[in-house]
Design a protein around this motif. Structure first.
Motif, short mmCIF file in Angstrom:
data_model
loop_
_atom_site.label_atom_id
_atom_site.label_comp_id
_atom_site.label_asym_id
_atom_site.label_seq_id
_atom_site.Cartn_x
_atom_site.Cartn_y
_atom_site.Cartn_z
N TRP A 300 11.48 25.52 -122.22
CA TRP A 300 12.03 25.58 -123.84
C TRP A 300 10.24 24.70 -124.16
CZ3 TRP A 300 11.19 20.78 -126.52
CH2 TRP A 300 12.17 20.99 -128.06
N TYR A 301 9.39 26.02 -123.87
CA TYR A 301 8.18 25.74 -124.97
C TYR A 301 7.83 26.23 -126.12
CZ TYR A 301 4.06 27.67 -126.49
OH TYR A 301 2.54 27.73 -127.62
N LYS A 302 7.66 25.01 -126.99
CA LYS A 302 7.08 25.16 -128.06
C LYS A 302 6.01 24.35 -128.32
CE LYS A 302 11.29 24.80 -130.28
NZ LYS A 302 12.29 25.98 -129.83
N SER A 303 4.88 25.65 -129.27
CA SER A 303 3.66 25.66 -129.83
C SER A 303 3.83 24.15 -130.39
CB SER A 303 3.52 26.06 -131.27
OG SER A 303 4.03 26.25 -132.04
N PRO A 304 2.52 23.51 -130.64
CA PRO A 304 2.40 21.60 -131.97
C PRO A 304 2.90 22.54 -132.70
CG PRO A 304 0.64 22.87 -131.14
CD PRO A 304 1.41 23.75 -130.60
N ALA A 305 2.93 23.48 -133.99
CA ALA A 305 4.07 23.16 -134.85
C ALA A 305 5.16 23.71 -134.76
CB ALA A 305 2.76 24.89 -135.59
N ASP A 306 5.88 24.30 -133.86
CA ASP A 306 6.50 24.77 -133.65
C ASP A 306 7.40 23.70 -133.18
OD1 ASP A 306 6.82 27.22 -134.23
OD2 ASP A 306 6.52 27.72 -132.34
N TYR A 307 7.42 22.66 -132.28
CA TYR A 307 7.73 21.37 -131.74
C TYR A 307 7.78 20.46 -132.91
CZ TYR A 307 8.51 17.92 -128.06
OH TYR A 307 8.86 16.73 -127.60
N ARG A 308 7.10 20.14 -133.58
CA ARG A 308 6.97 19.24 -134.82
C ARG A 308 7.35 19.39 -135.75
NH1 ARG A 308 5.36 15.66 -137.81
NH2 ARG A 308 4.30 14.96 -135.78
N ALA A 309 8.29 20.36 -135.68
CA ALA A 309 9.51 21.44 -136.89
C ALA A 309 10.89 21.19 -136.33
CB ALA A 309 9.45 22.55 -137.06
N PHE A 310 11.16 21.57 -134.33
CA PHE A 310 12.18 21.13 -134.43
C PHE A 310 12.72 19.32 -134.48
CE2 PHE A 310 13.68 19.25 -130.77
CZ PHE A 310 15.25 19.44 -130.87
N ALA A 311 11.71 18.72 -134.26
CA ALA A 311 11.52 17.87 -134.37
C ALA A 311 12.23 16.77 -135.47
CB ALA A 311 10.51 16.28 -133.73
N GLU A 312 11.39 16.99 -136.56
CA GLU A 312 12.32 17.15 -138.10
C GLU A 312 13.59 17.54 -138.64
OE1 GLU A 312 9.07 19.28 -140.41
OE2 GLU A 312 7.26 17.49 -140.25
N LYS A 313 14.10 19.30 -138.09
CA LYS A 313 15.18 19.57 -138.30
C LYS A 313 15.49 18.66 -137.75
CE LYS A 313 17.59 23.33 -138.99
NZ LYS A 313 18.97 22.56 -138.33
N TYR A 314 15.68 17.92 -136.18
CA TYR A 314 16.96 17.65 -135.98
C TYR A 314 16.76 16.18 -135.54
CZ TYR A 314 19.37 16.01 -131.36
OH TYR A 314 20.45 15.11 -130.75
N PHE A 315 16.02 15.35 -135.87
CA PHE A 315 15.27 14.18 -136.72
C PHE A 315 16.85 13.60 -138.08
CE2 PHE A 315 14.31 9.93 -139.58
CZ PHE A 315 14.48 9.00 -137.74
#
Length: 330
Positions: A300-315
């Motif tokens: 489940w590779y995510k770059s720093p920007a993609d990981y943050r974007a995922f976290a914001e949406k999921y939250f």
């Protein structure tokens, strides 16, 4: 020749001052762009108990990342608070790259139904997405339940009599079973554990009736000690092609449970980049896919920007689901 206005003259004193300022600024720019190297061992807090899938996976990556970073990378268990304690410790850590955490997806749910002193979007620096647990519902092979329908029938006939193991209140396993209960009218009792090693011991010892959580159980299936009743995946998993999904059985429930690496807020960009690059290289090791396959996990590779974007949406997206499940207030 046409007349051109001369630019205003700069005095020698002002020119010298500007030149000096430029020279002084140059080293700081260079330092900001210089690659980061740790000056001592790095500690990574693990939200789950030693011996579990997360612990095994993190130690594998840490050993390889250490070779790139030039310092040992140590995995330290920080178990508790539904798998959120490790990441929560980041609010007390210095943003120097020497203290990091493996963050479970529970950290993006917990603040919706518990009072916490941290905010997952404000208080973490997102570094890299690593892997995602594969979820399923399993029983021992000597269980009388041969199918998910048998389990559902038992949960309707004797509500809350049968126990299942999960990673804790509000975790993916419990949310999965709440969705199953809401869809079928069955009722079961959740028993929280610190990690997969513990809940497998409980299942094999007869202390719980089934597991609804991540695939720490996969090797036990291969050893014919455990039977899969249903996978909580969108499609059948290739390794277990005969195991149906919950969706196939008319139960719209899919377990989503990725995890990754975070640091304290305000972690310098060169630190984020160095750690990200070291762990991305570790994930490229050919043995990495073999390790994940052992526990039927996926990368489940995510770059720093993609990981943050995922976290914001999921939250933001998960809150209505938690409210519907009765775990959070609207």
């Amino acid at each position: 020749m046409p007349y051109r206005e001369k630019p205003p003259a700069i005095s020698r004193r002002r020119f010298s001052a500007l030149a000096a300022a430029g020279v002084a600024a140059a080293p700081s720019i260079a330092r900001a762009q210089a690659p980061w190297r740790p000056s001592r061992p790095i500690s990574i807090y693990n939200p789950f108990a030693p011996g579990g899938v997360t612990d095994v996976h993190m130690r594998f990556l840490a050993e390889r990342a250490a070779k790139t970073l030039g310092q040992p990378v140590l995995i330290e268990p920080k178990v508790g608070a539904g798998g959120t304690l490790a990441a929560a410790q980041m609010q007390h850590a210095k943003p120097d790259g020497h203290t990091l955490a493996c963050m479970s997806i529970n950290s993006l749910r917990y603040p919706h139904y518990q009072d916490v002193s941290w905010n997952p979007l404000r208080d973490f620096s997102y570094i890299i997405g690593l892997s995602a647990y594969t979820m399923g519902i399993v029983v021992r092979t000597d269980s009388p339940w041969q199918s998910i329908e048998d389990l559902i029938t038992a949960g309707k006939r004797e509500p809350e009599k049968y126990n299942y193991g999960t990673s804790g209140a509000g975790g993916t396993g419990q949310l999965l079973m709440i969705e199953v209960e809401q869809a079928t009218g069955s009722r079961f009792t959740s028993v929280p554990y610190k990690g997969g090693a513990e809940w497998m011991q409980a299942l094999m010892g007869g202390h719980i009736d089934f597991i609804a959580d991540a695939a720490q159980w996969a090797p036990f299936v291969e050893a014919k000690q455990v039977r899969i009743l249903a996978m909580a995946t969108e499609e059948r998993f290739p390794k277990f092609p005969d195991a149906p999904t919950l969706t196939e059985r008319g139960i719209k429930a899919v377990g989503q449970s990725p995890y990754g690496l975070v640091g304290p807020k305000d972690l310098p960009q060169n630190v984020v980049s160095a750690v990200h690059d070291a762990f991305k290289a570790a994930m490229a090791d050919p043995e990495h896919d073999k390790l994940l396959a052992q526990f039927i996990q996926s990368s489940w590779y995510k770059s720093p920007a993609d990981y943050r974007a995922f976290a914001e949406k999921y939250f933001h997206d998960i809150k209505p689901i938690l409210v519907k499940a009765g775990l959070a207030k609207g």
